[in-house]
Design a protein around this motif. Sequence first.
Motif, PDB file in Angstrom:
ATOM      1  N   LYS A  56      18.058  32.216 -46.385  1.00  0.00           N
ATOM      2  CA  LYS A  56      17.316  31.182 -47.120  1.00  0.00           C
ATOM      3  C   LYS A  56      17.065  29.983 -46.223  1.00  0.00           C
ATOM      4  O   LYS A  56      15.970  29.426 -46.193  1.00  0.00           O
ATOM      5  CB  LYS A  56      18.106  30.715 -48.343  1.00  0.00           C
ATOM      6  CG  LYS A  56      17.966  31.609 -49.545  1.00  0.00           C
ATOM      7  CD  LYS A  56      18.739  31.018 -50.713  1.00  0.00           C
ATOM      8  CE  LYS A  56      18.791  32.000 -51.850  1.00  0.00           C
ATOM      9  NZ  LYS A  56      19.769  31.607 -52.876  1.00  0.00           N
ATOM     10  N   ARG A  57      18.086  29.561 -45.472  1.00  0.00           N
ATOM     11  CA  ARG A  57      17.958  28.337 -44.671  1.00  0.00           C
ATOM     12  C   ARG A  57      17.073  28.524 -43.451  1.00  0.00           C
ATOM     13  O   ARG A  57      16.348  27.623 -43.075  1.00  0.00           O
ATOM     14  CB  ARG A  57      19.333  27.849 -44.237  1.00  0.00           C
ATOM     15  CG  ARG A  57      20.096  27.254 -45.384  1.00  0.00           C
ATOM     16  CD  ARG A  57      21.341  26.524 -44.929  1.00  0.00           C
ATOM     17  NE  ARG A  57      22.156  26.198 -46.077  1.00  0.00           N
ATOM     18  CZ  ARG A  57      21.984  25.126 -46.846  1.00  0.00           C
ATOM     19  NH1 ARG A  57      21.032  24.274 -46.572  1.00  0.00           N
ATOM     20  NH2 ARG A  57      22.764  24.916 -47.866  1.00  0.00           N
TER      21      ARG A  57
ATOM     22  N   TRP B  45      13.516  31.754 -45.242  1.00  0.00           N
ATOM     23  CA  TRP B  45      12.776  31.532 -46.485  1.00  0.00           C
ATOM     24  C   TRP B  45      12.257  30.105 -46.613  1.00  0.00           C
ATOM     25  O   TRP B  45      11.072  29.876 -46.857  1.00  0.00           O
ATOM     26  CB  TRP B  45      13.671  31.901 -47.658  1.00  0.00           C
ATOM     27  CG  TRP B  45      12.952  32.067 -48.939  1.00  0.00           C
ATOM     28  CD1 TRP B  45      13.024  31.244 -50.015  1.00  0.00           C
ATOM     29  CD2 TRP B  45      12.031  33.097 -49.292  1.00  0.00           C
ATOM     30  NE1 TRP B  45      12.204  31.706 -51.021  1.00  0.00           N
ATOM     31  CE2 TRP B  45      11.582  32.850 -50.594  1.00  0.00           C
ATOM     32  CE3 TRP B  45      11.535  34.208 -48.608  1.00  0.00           C
ATOM     33  CZ2 TRP B  45      10.691  33.673 -51.247  1.00  0.00           C
ATOM     34  CZ3 TRP B  45      10.632  35.031 -49.260  1.00  0.00           C
ATOM     35  CH2 TRP B  45      10.215  34.760 -50.554  1.00  0.00           C
ATOM     36  N   LYS B  46      13.166  29.100 -46.483  1.00  0.00           N
ATOM     37  CA  LYS B  46      12.755  27.703 -46.645  1.00  0.00           C
ATOM     38  C   LYS B  46      11.749  27.262 -45.591  1.00  0.00           C
ATOM     39  O   LYS B  46      10.746  26.643 -45.931  1.00  0.00           O
ATOM     40  CB  LYS B  46      13.973  26.784 -46.667  1.00  0.00           C
ATOM     41  CG  LYS B  46      14.676  26.804 -47.992  1.00  0.00           C
ATOM     42  CD  LYS B  46      15.831  25.825 -48.066  1.00  0.00           C
ATOM     43  CE  LYS B  46      16.502  25.970 -49.428  1.00  0.00           C
ATOM     44  NZ  LYS B  46      17.798  25.326 -49.474  1.00  0.00           N
ATOM     45  N   PRO B  47      11.949  27.572 -44.307  1.00  0.00           N
ATOM     46  CA  PRO B  47      10.938  27.183 -43.322  1.00  0.00           C
ATOM     47  C   PRO B  47       9.567  27.784 -43.613  1.00  0.00           C
ATOM     48  O   PRO B  47       8.544  27.151 -43.423  1.00  0.00           O
ATOM     49  CB  PRO B  47      11.497  27.717 -42.002  1.00  0.00           C
ATOM     50  CG  PRO B  47      12.956  27.733 -42.201  1.00  0.00           C
ATOM     51  CD  PRO B  47      13.155  28.096 -43.632  1.00  0.00           C
TER      52      PRO B  47
ATOM     53  N   TRP C  35       8.377  28.575 -46.613  1.00  0.00           N
ATOM     54  CA  TRP C  35       7.810  27.942 -47.812  1.00  0.00           C
ATOM     55  C   TRP C  35       7.460  26.483 -47.600  1.00  0.00           C
ATOM     56  O   TRP C  35       6.636  25.924 -48.331  1.00  0.00           O
ATOM     57  CB  TRP C  35       8.782  28.067 -48.994  1.00  0.00           C
ATOM     58  CG  TRP C  35       8.659  29.386 -49.659  1.00  0.00           C
ATOM     59  CD1 TRP C  35       9.503  30.431 -49.558  1.00  0.00           C
ATOM     60  CD2 TRP C  35       7.596  29.825 -50.518  1.00  0.00           C
ATOM     61  NE1 TRP C  35       9.052  31.500 -50.297  1.00  0.00           N
ATOM     62  CE2 TRP C  35       7.876  31.153 -50.902  1.00  0.00           C
ATOM     63  CE3 TRP C  35       6.440  29.222 -51.002  1.00  0.00           C
ATOM     64  CZ2 TRP C  35       7.058  31.889 -51.735  1.00  0.00           C
ATOM     65  CZ3 TRP C  35       5.605  29.958 -51.848  1.00  0.00           C
ATOM     66  CH2 TRP C  35       5.923  31.275 -52.202  1.00  0.00           C
ATOM     67  N   SER C  36       8.121  25.869 -46.591  1.00  0.00           N
ATOM     68  CA  SER C  36       7.808  24.458 -46.378  1.00  0.00           C
ATOM     69  C   SER C  36       6.663  24.288 -45.392  1.00  0.00           C
ATOM     70  O   SER C  36       6.547  23.284 -44.729  1.00  0.00           O
ATOM     71  CB  SER C  36       9.046  23.719 -45.896  1.00  0.00           C
ATOM     72  OG  SER C  36       9.482  24.285 -44.668  1.00  0.00           O
ATOM     73  N   GLY C  37       5.858  25.297 -45.232  1.00  0.00           N
ATOM     74  CA  GLY C  37       4.625  25.209 -44.452  1.00  0.00           C
ATOM     75  C   GLY C  37       4.866  25.253 -42.967  1.00  0.00           C
ATOM     76  O   GLY C  37       4.283  24.468 -42.208  1.00  0.00           O
TER      77      GLY C  37
ATOM     78  N   THR D 222       7.760  24.683 -41.218  1.00  0.00           N
ATOM     79  CA  THR D 222       8.695  23.725 -40.617  1.00  0.00           C
ATOM     80  C   THR D 222       9.468  24.417 -39.509  1.00  0.00           C
ATOM     81  O   THR D 222       9.911  25.541 -39.666  1.00  0.00           O
ATOM     82  CB  THR D 222       9.705  23.249 -41.687  1.00  0.00           C
ATOM     83  OG1 THR D 222       8.980  22.788 -42.804  1.00  0.00           O
ATOM     84  CG2 THR D 222      10.578  22.142 -41.145  1.00  0.00           C
TER      85      THR D 222
ATOM     86  N   ASN E 151      14.295  21.477 -37.464  1.00  0.00           N
ATOM     87  CA  ASN E 151      14.460  20.529 -38.562  1.00  0.00           C
ATOM     88  C   ASN E 151      15.648  20.859 -39.449  1.00  0.00           C
ATOM     89  O   ASN E 151      16.015  20.073 -40.309  1.00  0.00           O
ATOM     90  CB  ASN E 151      13.180  20.498 -39.429  1.00  0.00           C
ATOM     91  CG  ASN E 151      12.043  19.836 -38.678  1.00  0.00           C
ATOM     92  OD1 ASN E 151      12.270  19.169 -37.676  1.00  0.00           O
ATOM     93  ND2 ASN E 151      10.826  20.031 -39.132  1.00  0.00           N
ATOM     94  N   VAL E 152      16.195  22.029 -39.270  1.00  0.00           N
ATOM     95  CA  VAL E 152      17.390  22.379 -40.048  1.00  0.00           C
ATOM     96  C   VAL E 152      18.563  21.657 -39.430  1.00  0.00           C
ATOM     97  O   VAL E 152      18.835  21.787 -38.261  1.00  0.00           O
ATOM     98  CB  VAL E 152      17.646  23.906 -40.007  1.00  0.00           C
ATOM     99  CG1 VAL E 152      18.914  24.253 -40.759  1.00  0.00           C
ATOM    100  CG2 VAL E 152      16.453  24.642 -40.579  1.00  0.00           C
TER     101      VAL E 152
END
Lengths: 152, 175
Positions: B140-141, B144-146, B148-150, B152, B156-157
């Motif tokens: 997820k970290r 998935w999140k990168p 979905w965040s366009g 990223t 940035n994590v």
Amino acid sequence: MKTIGRLTVLILVIGLITIGLYAFFQSSAVQNWIGLVANGGRGRWAERAGDNPLSLKSDQDSWDGNGQGRGFGAGRREGGAFGRSEGWRGNPASIGDNFGTTIGWLSLIGNLLRLAILMAVVIGMVKIGRWIGKKLKSAPQSKNSEGQPELL
Amino acid sequence: MTLKNFLLDIVIFITALIAFEPRLTGISLHEWLSLALGIVLLVHLLWHWDWVINVGKRYFQRLFHLSRFKFVIDLLLLIAFVLVMLSGILISRSLLPLVGIQTNHHSIWTRIHSLASDLTFLLMAVHLGLNWDWIVCVFKRYVWKPLWSGGTTLSNVTKAASEACQQAAEGSLRR
């Protein structure tokens, strides 16, 4: 330096495990116990049991023999004479050197499915275990709160 | 470190899955792949050295904990994998003949190799199941999140976020 030390320890531990396992499985008592010597001495594996699994190239002829016994179990999978299955992956001795066979791809998909099912079972059991653990921890606390007298 | 672990674990997973299927790869590739897998697993063990030592040292202080069960499974997995490698080398048809050593592929080690690989497969499934929380958290970290965040970037994590993933899943080093 730390990494080299850790690697040395790891290799030593793995080496010890390797030696232990080799000695364990080479012992005829263990082979008898786990049924690797079958049919009271008849059969191919009984002949091979306890033999040195490695040989130099010059000794190859002694393994191949004169062809006698190759007809034994002809047309059947190796080890089939003992009525044992080789597991879902088949007998390694009968596998060729071709890449990308259809049966290989199908077996890979089968392995993935088996892996997914096994993992799902384990994950389910872990979640159930955690739920039971939470219930057991919260049970004594709820009794205390019920026993408290109300403040007027 | 968490991301490096995750990437290495993906490599191990894919390599192991393919190596478990000699009917797909053929014997030569199967043996070379298995040898490479053994080396990569050494790196995996080195990267998890601290966890092994921490749990091992305090094993009996809190016996009924998931980390202790993971420790036992991982130890069994190590032994099973060593047995697979040992038996595989002893029935090798590609690697050892290169150095002039002939093996007997009709010996008991063929059967042991089969059984040990089945056991390793089972233990690998249990190992993955027990570490599923960590796998999901890291996925997820870092994936998935990168996404979905366009787009990223991974930089940035934050370091704190990656450590939270590690400790949330394992959570046993301080216990």
